[in-house]
Design an enzyme around this catalytic site. Structure first.
Site, short mmCIF file in Angstrom:
data_model
loop_
_atom_site.label_atom_id
_atom_site.label_comp_id
_atom_site.label_asym_id
_atom_site.label_seq_id
_atom_site.Cartn_x
_atom_site.Cartn_y
_atom_site.Cartn_z
N ASN A 89 0.86 -1.19 0.00
CA ASN A 89 0.00 0.00 0.00
C ASN A 89 0.89 1.24 0.00
OD1 ASN A 89 -2.44 -1.49 0.19
ND2 ASN A 89 -2.11 -1.75 2.38
N HIS A 102 6.84 -1.39 3.58
CA HIS A 102 6.64 -2.80 3.94
C HIS A 102 5.85 -3.50 2.85
CE1 HIS A 102 3.31 -0.43 5.58
NE2 HIS A 102 2.53 -1.48 5.34
#
Ligand code: 5GP
Length: 115
Positions: A89, A102
């Protein structure tokens, strides 16, 4: 602008707990505290990058290679060679809530029929 007090920075420093799956000089992989799939692991690089757009432009080549190798090693540890999704994201508009780059590694039976 990278915030050194984000939760993943704290986890990397050992100032917050996590359930570790894999760690080396380049990355740490740990269980998501609020899994959205049967398997839901997060992999974070050991460097101060807010998202994939920042990481891919600004991280040294050795760290980029090491990070993606760590993603692969995590997949192998989880036994997911041909049955997982990755998500990164990017930006609040896309649902990013922790601004330390991440990758989500997720696997779930329902993915067979989901999008
Ligand atoms: P994002 O929405 O930024 O792509 O994903 C952040 C993820 O981090 C979320 O799925 C959330 O459940 C997870 N998360 C947030 N805080 C913690 C925490 O303290 N420990 C762990 N292990 N995961 C967290």
């Amino acid at each position: 602008m990278y915030d050194k007090d984000n939760i993943f920075a704290k986890i990397l420093r050992g100032d917050a707990p996590s359930t570790k799956i894999f760690e080396d000089d380049f990355a740490l992989a740990f269980q998501n505290i609020a899994p959205r799939a049967k398997t839901h692991v997060l992999v974070v690089p050991k460097g101060e990058y807010t998202d994939i757009y920042d990481f891919s432009a600004n991280a040294p080549a050795e760290l980029q290679a090491g990070f993606w190798a760590a993603v692969r090693k995590t997949v192998d540890i989880l036994g997911l060679r041909d049955n997982f999704r990755t998500v990164a994201n990017t930006g609040a508009g896309a649902g990013q809530s922790v601004f330390h780059f991440h990758v989500h590694i997720m696997s779930d039976e329902r993915f067979k029929t989901d999008f």
